[in-house]
Scaffold this active site. Structure first.
Site, short mmCIF file in Angstrom:
data_model
loop_
_atom_site.label_atom_id
_atom_site.label_comp_id
_atom_site.label_asym_id
_atom_site.label_seq_id
_atom_site.Cartn_x
_atom_site.Cartn_y
_atom_site.Cartn_z
N LEU A 434 0.84 -1.20 0.00
CA LEU A 434 0.00 0.00 0.00
C LEU A 434 0.87 1.25 0.00
CD1 LEU A 434 -2.43 -1.21 2.80
CD2 LEU A 434 -2.94 -1.16 0.36
N ASP A 435 0.70 2.09 -1.00
CA ASP A 435 1.34 3.39 -0.98
C ASP A 435 0.67 4.23 0.12
OD1 ASP A 435 2.96 5.56 -1.91
OD2 ASP A 435 1.19 6.36 -2.92
N LYS A 436 1.41 5.15 0.71
CA LYS A 436 0.83 5.94 1.81
C LYS A 436 0.00 7.10 1.30
CE LYS A 436 3.14 9.02 4.17
NZ LYS A 436 2.26 10.23 4.14
N THR A 439 -3.39 6.91 -0.88
CA THR A 439 -3.96 5.56 -0.82
C THR A 439 -4.47 5.27 0.58
OG1 THR A 439 -2.50 4.78 -2.59
CG2 THR A 439 -3.50 3.11 -1.20
#
Length: 738
Positions: A434-436, A439
């Site tokens: 998961l990109d921060k 997202t």
């Protein structure tokens, strides 16, 4: 689970009774380059035959099948196209160039089935009536030649009414050595008629035609789930004319930059940006959001969505054929043709299964009388029953119907899955990267904390900070200015301090609004202040301080806040046995602070795009099949490297729709778990269908050889299995669990 390439094969799904294409009366048509209509290409079996013939030809880059319209587009140079057409004709098909409409979006609805209109029903009902008369003649009439001739004539008429198309295609298939359903039925019905079972032959053909028509209608539901999206966007819109008046125009004629108006309760015809008015928009058809979204000048609106209350004017940003809705429809149609692993297995299995059973039937007809002392007519009859049972229709149709139902169910929820492969393989995922920013978090810094320092007046400190921040274009300053209510004061001698903050004179006082570094340089930090700053920074916040010559007056903490649903989404993934991992370019301290709130244990910060690639490879080795979730732009390399790439917030974003395998249209991170859940359901239904179809055929196969199975029973076994697997596949169209 290896990364799959995006397929070039676009195949819409239909049963072995497909509709023909027909453009609307007012829709302009143009000749489609290298697109051909093949009238006898009815189902996936025939598609597979053509695919096997054409794909190996050098220069053929891709084949785009649309079975509802019986068309094939060949992506190849002219020389390769000519060779391909010759191969197709040699196999007994007749490809003819076609024209296509230039309307908004085409879902392949076409006209009614060629024998599926009301006249088709009447014809098949008449055939069934004649078959029943033939049965009555056989059972009740005297055993005289005249009555037999009458009965045979009635039976022949029933077969002609119900089976003319089947015979035509069956004979073509046999002439070219192909054993498809039409060939099997033609041989079985003809054989039954010849050996004197003419009433049963007539009844079998009539029942087969009616059952196939019912099956086709059931299959239409899956295709219409996508076709219905097109009908969401109105055909016309109210547009501002050159003289300042308003008039209605066809959506397909409205150019980019035009100003359109939509009244309360109306659907929006085109994508655009609001220029005037405020309203709430129901965006469920595009993004799957159940709650209406407030719109104001500057907000995006999408074709097919519903204006709830206020009147809106908007500037058109995409032509009718390129709206977000049109792109969704196109992407889902393309996805229908990407054959899932199970479908590829079924195609290979059917290619072996049908000739094998045909050989067994031949063995029963020839060897049983010789080895088992069966009567020749009995053996031939049993062999003919086996031929009907052998039809692979239930097997072949079950997988594409199930896949399309899954794709349609996902699209209704704002999940755009770009192929059956990804729909089926999502169930295998063991980890999700998961990109921060954007997202897990909002991607927009906000003022989250304020504290007046020492004995400073809080109201004055806020007012002074807002006035200084309003003069800066730095994102952190903008967040502070937006987060504080009140008027802006005049600022004299304003100056930006690069990398540190800003300074100016407010209310006659010289002040600075800057970062930790600036306060350190001014020697205005003390242990208590340092402890306060460390506490905020440990939470991933950016702290800005307001100070004058006497010292620090206030602290303002800005942070990219976590999305409301991120915590629940991460928890869902963990409950499903999928490990969430954060990959971000932000510093590790900030990443860890967000991860603690989200419930993520594996955090990797300070990553460049190439570092994310290495991280994906490491996750594959550590956890297994891995997905990447990002914005589809900066994370494109990692999205491509992962087994499945999820792009967040795809509404209106071309890059996201191109880069990812799955696009979450409404930015809802919970849709990832929903996709995995749908994938598991789809896979289960696929194998339920395969098991069901084979089990039914096995039971009736044994009855046919050792029991008393009749041709009637064989038809019910074949078409009954087909209807059961279609109905089972359509269960996926029910609302996906939230």
């Amino acid at each position: 689970m290896a990364k799959h390439e995006h397929s070039h094969h676009a195949t819409a799904v239909d049963s072995c009774c497909a509709p023909s294409a027909a453009a609307g009366p007012d829709v302009p048509v143009v000749e489609a380059p290298n697109t051909f209509r093949i009238a006898t290409m009815d189902c996936t079996v025939e598609e597979s035959e053509i695919r096997r013939l054409v794909e190996p030809i050098p220069g053929v880059r891709g084949l785009h099948f649309r079975l509802p319209q019986r068309t094939l587009r060949i992506d190849a140079a002219d020389e390769a196209v000519a060779i391909a057409l010759a191969a197709i004709r040699k196999a007994g098909f007749v490809p003819e160039p076609v024209a296509v409409s230039t309307g908004q979006a085409d879902t392949g609805g076409g006209a009614m089935h060629e024998h599926g209109a009301n006249t088709g029903y009447l014809r098949f009902v008449a055939a069934l009536g004649l078959a029943m008369v033939a049965e009555g003649v056989s059972f009740f009439a005297p055993d005289a030649m005249a009555w037999k001739v009458v009965g045979m004539g009635v039976a022949a008429a029933a077969i002609w009414l119900a089976g003319l198309e089947t015979y035509a295609k069956g004979l073509t298939a046999l002439r070219h050595g192909k054993l498809n359903i039409n060939a099997l039925m033609s041989v079985a019905v003809t054989g039954a008629f010849v050996i004197g079972q003419w009433p049963e032959a007539a009844m079998v053909m009539a029942l087969y035609a009616i059952a196939e028509l019912i099956e086709a209608r059931a299959v239409d539901r899956a295709r219409n789930a996508i076709k219905g999206l097109v009908e969401l966007a109105p055909d016309d819109a109210e547009v501002l004319q050159a003289d300042g008046s308003w008039g209605r125009a066809k959506a397909s004629d409205i150019a980019i930059g035009a100003v359109a108006r939509v009244k309360p309760g109306e659907r929006i015809a085109l994508d655009g940006v609001v220029t005037r008015g405020n309203s709430s928009i129901n965006q469920a058809p595009v993004t799957g959001e159940s709650i209406p979204v407030d719109k104001e000048p500057g907000s995006q609106v999408f074709a097919g969505t519903i204006n709830e209350n206020g009147e809106l004017e908007f500037r058109v940003t995409a032509v009718a054929s390129n709206t977000t809705l049109a792109r969704i429809i196109h992407a889902v149609e393309e996805a229908q043709g990407t054959r899932a692993p199970t479908q590829r297995f079924v195609d290979r299995f059917a290619a072996i299964y049908t000739p094998t059973v045909f050989a067994l039937a031949l063995a029963v007809a020839v060897l049983a009388p010789l080895l088992l002392d069966w009567a020749w007519l009995t053996a031939i009859y049993k062999a003919l029953v086996l031929l009907v049972i052998a039809c692979p229709c239930a097997l072949v149709i079950s997988t594409p119907v199930t896949v399309v139902s899954g794709l349609a169910a996902a699209a209704r929820r704002g999940i755009l899955i770009k192929g059956g492969t990804y729909l089926e393989d999502a169930r295998l995922l063991k980890a999700v990267a998961l990109d921060k920013t954007g997202t897990l978090t909002e991607g927009k810094p906000r003022l989250v904390a304020f504290k007046a320092w020492r004995q400073s007046d809080a109201a004055e400190a806020r007012r002074w900070a807002k006035s200084l921040a309003a003069r800066s274009d730095h994102p952190v300053s903008k967040s502070i200015a937006q987060g504080i209510e009140g008027a802006v004061l005049e600022v004299d001698r304003f100056k930006a301090l690069v990398g540190r903050g800003v300074e100016g004179v407010v209310d006659g006082k010289a002040m600075v609004l800057g970062n930790h570094r600036l306060i350190g340089e001014r020697n205005q930090a003390d242990p208590e202040l340092e402890a306060e700053l460390a506490a905020h920074e440990a939470q991933g916040r950016t702290v800005t301080l307001l100070a004058d010559d006497t010292g620090v007056l206030a602290l303002f903490a800005v942070a990219d806040t976590i999305k409301p649903g991120s915590v629940a989404a991460v928890a869902q993934l963990k409950r499903m046995g999928v490990t969430p991992v954060m990959l971000t370019g932000d510093n590790l301290a900030t990443a860890q602070a967000v991860a603690r709130v989200a419930g993520i244990g594996d955090v990797r910060g300070g990553l460049l795009p190439e570092d994310k690639l290495s991280a994906i490879q490491d996750m594959r080795q550590r956890y297994g099949p891995t997905a990447m979730t990002g914005d589809g732009i900066n994370d494109a390399p990692a999205l491509a490297r992962a087994d499945i790439g999820f792009a967040m917030g795809g509404a209106g974003t071309d890059t996201a729709m191109e880069a990812a395998d799955v696009v979450i249209m409404n930015d809802n991170l919970g849709r990832i778990a929903e996709t995995i859940r749908l994938s598991r359901r789809t896979h289960a239904v696929l194998w339920q269908n395969i098991t069901l179809a084979l089990a039914i055929k096995l039971v009736f196969f044994m009855l046919a050889v050792f029991g008393n199975a009749t041709m009637w029973m064989a038809v019910f076994a074949d078409m009954g299995a087909s209807l059961l697997v279609v109905a089972n596949g359509l269960r996926l169209l029910r609302r996906v669990q939230s």
